[in-house]
Design a protein around this motif. Structure first.
Motif, PDB file in Angstrom:
ATOM      1  N   THR A 139       0.828  -1.173  -0.374  1.00  0.00           N
ATOM      2  CA  THR A 139       0.479   0.281   0.292  1.00  0.00           C
ATOM      3  C   THR A 139       0.607   1.443   0.041  1.00  0.00           C
ATOM      4  OG1 THR A 139      -1.662  -1.045   1.302  1.00  0.00           O
ATOM      5  CG2 THR A 139      -1.603   1.473   1.476  1.00  0.00           C
ATOM      6  N   VAL A 140       1.830   1.308   0.656  1.00  0.00           N
ATOM      7  CA  VAL A 140       2.929   2.426   0.731  1.00  0.00           C
ATOM      8  C   VAL A 140       3.452   2.037  -0.891  1.00  0.00           C
ATOM      9  CG1 VAL A 140       4.845   3.286   2.023  1.00  0.00           C
ATOM     10  CG2 VAL A 140       3.624   2.287   3.133  1.00  0.00           C
TER      11      VAL A 140
ATOM     12  N   ILE B 177       3.830   5.491  -5.525  1.00  0.00           N
ATOM     13  CA  ILE B 177       3.667   5.262  -6.755  1.00  0.00           C
ATOM     14  C   ILE B 177       3.074   6.551  -7.877  1.00  0.00           C
ATOM     15  CG2 ILE B 177       3.012   4.150  -9.575  1.00  0.00           C
ATOM     16  CD1 ILE B 177       4.447   1.387  -7.831  1.00  0.00           C
ATOM     17  N   CYS B 178       1.600   6.894  -7.111  1.00  0.00           N
ATOM     18  CA  CYS B 178       0.540   7.236  -7.740  1.00  0.00           C
ATOM     19  C   CYS B 178       0.960   9.259  -6.805  1.00  0.00           C
ATOM     20  CB  CYS B 178      -0.299   7.852  -6.833  1.00  0.00           C
ATOM     21  SG  CYS B 178      -1.422   5.996  -6.811  1.00  0.00           S
ATOM     22  N   ILE B 179       1.531   8.840  -5.852  1.00  0.00           N
ATOM     23  CA  ILE B 179       2.094  10.526  -5.557  1.00  0.00           C
ATOM     24  C   ILE B 179       3.503  11.226  -6.163  1.00  0.00           C
ATOM     25  CG2 ILE B 179       3.465  12.216  -4.033  1.00  0.00           C
ATOM     26  CD1 ILE B 179       2.006  10.583  -1.924  1.00  0.00           C
TER      27      ILE B 179
ATOM     28  N   LYS C 290       1.724  14.756 -13.726  1.00  0.00           N
ATOM     29  CA  LYS C 290       0.232  15.328 -13.802  1.00  0.00           C
ATOM     30  C   LYS C 290      -0.608  14.524 -14.465  1.00  0.00           C
ATOM     31  CE  LYS C 290       3.120  19.248 -13.065  1.00  0.00           C
ATOM     32  NZ  LYS C 290       3.120  19.678 -11.672  1.00  0.00           N
ATOM     33  N   GLU C 291      -0.869  13.512 -13.224  1.00  0.00           N
ATOM     34  CA  GLU C 291      -1.709  12.117 -13.667  1.00  0.00           C
ATOM     35  C   GLU C 291      -2.143  13.032 -12.790  1.00  0.00           C
ATOM     36  OE1 GLU C 291      -1.536  10.042 -15.592  1.00  0.00           O
ATOM     37  OE2 GLU C 291      -0.553   9.555 -16.349  1.00  0.00           O
ATOM     38  N   ASP C 292      -4.134  12.355 -12.864  1.00  0.00           N
ATOM     39  CA  ASP C 292      -4.991  12.153 -12.272  1.00  0.00           C
ATOM     40  C   ASP C 292      -4.971  11.453 -11.425  1.00  0.00           C
ATOM     41  OD1 ASP C 292      -7.604  13.179 -10.461  1.00  0.00           O
ATOM     42  OD2 ASP C 292      -9.021  12.786 -12.573  1.00  0.00           O
TER      43      ASP C 292
ATOM     44  N   LYS D 294      -7.485   6.810  -5.779  1.00  0.00           N
ATOM     45  CA  LYS D 294      -6.616   6.050  -5.698  1.00  0.00           C
ATOM     46  C   LYS D 294      -5.967   5.743  -4.557  1.00  0.00           C
ATOM     47  CE  LYS D 294      -4.830   5.864 -10.931  1.00  0.00           C
ATOM     48  NZ  LYS D 294      -5.289   6.366 -11.493  1.00  0.00           N
ATOM     49  N   ILE D 295      -5.778   7.078  -3.916  1.00  0.00           N
ATOM     50  CA  ILE D 295      -4.840   7.042  -2.408  1.00  0.00           C
ATOM     51  C   ILE D 295      -6.025   6.173  -1.227  1.00  0.00           C
ATOM     52  CG2 ILE D 295      -3.850   8.466  -1.236  1.00  0.00           C
ATOM     53  CD1 ILE D 295      -2.541   9.715  -2.854  1.00  0.00           C
TER      54      ILE D 295
END
Length: 210
Positions: free
Chosen positions: A70-71, A76-78, A85-87, A91-92
């Motif tokens: 999860t971390v 990866i999302c951040i 500049k992904e939306d 997701k988090i």
């Protein structure tokens, strides 16, 4: 965002849910398997050895892996948000929700196999006594008004054999305050049955064959 990162973002939640669900299903099938329990005296405490302890270790290890995944997912999302500049809206929170669902499944897996209550809930404390020929360990336990303990005889291989159990009337502990008289085939243990006052009782404890 690269194709590999997108694949990781799809794979991580699926792996988490599948692994937790599989262990939950497995727990349904193994919960009634008989348990052969052995006790050992290690590092000043009585430890239990059975396949239940192994299962609990597996549950804890899987929970650690799911948390780590999860971390990694969140990082990866951040990173995708900062660099590309992904939306990442939703997701988090979804990753946290999936981890929480997995934690619940693992919790119920452990309860089904090992039960909700364990000896650690009684905060056991151990006190060791020896006359040079025999060694015993008195393990005290208490919870609310329930108190007492178990006397174990310690063998040469550190195996602990339960040879006596006793109770205290108000959940009190003697905190190692025992008078032991040693004999060839038994010992006499004198202790307080209440946490206050002088309410001494003497129990005869027969040794196990070594």
């Amino acid at each position: 965002m690269s194709k590999h990162i997108r694949r990781a973002l799809r794979t991580i939640p699926a792996l988490q849910l599948i692994s937790a669900a599989v262990l939950l299903i497995v727990s349904f099938f193994i919960r009634d398997i008989p348990v052969k329990i052995s006790h050992f005296y290690k590092n000043g405490r009585i430890v239990t050895d059975s396949w239940h302890e192994t299962f609990s270790t597996i549950v804890a290890a899987l929970m650690f892996i799911i948390t780590a995944m999860t971390v990694v997912y969140i990082f990866i999302c951040i990173a995708a948000k900062v660099k590309h500049k992904e939306d990442i809206s939703g997701k988090i929170p979804l990753a946290v929700l999936i981890a929480a669902v997995c934690a619940v499944m693992l919790f119920f897996s452990d309860i089904m196999v090992c039960g909700l209550w364990s000896d650690d809930n009684y905060e056991p404390e151990c006190y060791k006594f020896s006359d040079g020929q025999h060694t015993i360990v008195i393990e005290e336990k208490s919870f609310l008004l329930h108190g007492g303990g178990t006397v174990y005889q310690i063998m040469d291989n550190d195996k602990a054999v339960a040879i006596h159990q006793f109770t205290t009337d108000d959940g009190g502990r003697n905190k190692g305050n025992y008078t032991i008289k040693w004999y060839g085939d038994h010992a006499e243990m004198t202790y307080n049955t209440f946490s206050s006052g002088d309410n001494r009782r003497t129990d005869k404890i027969r040794f196990a064959a070594e």
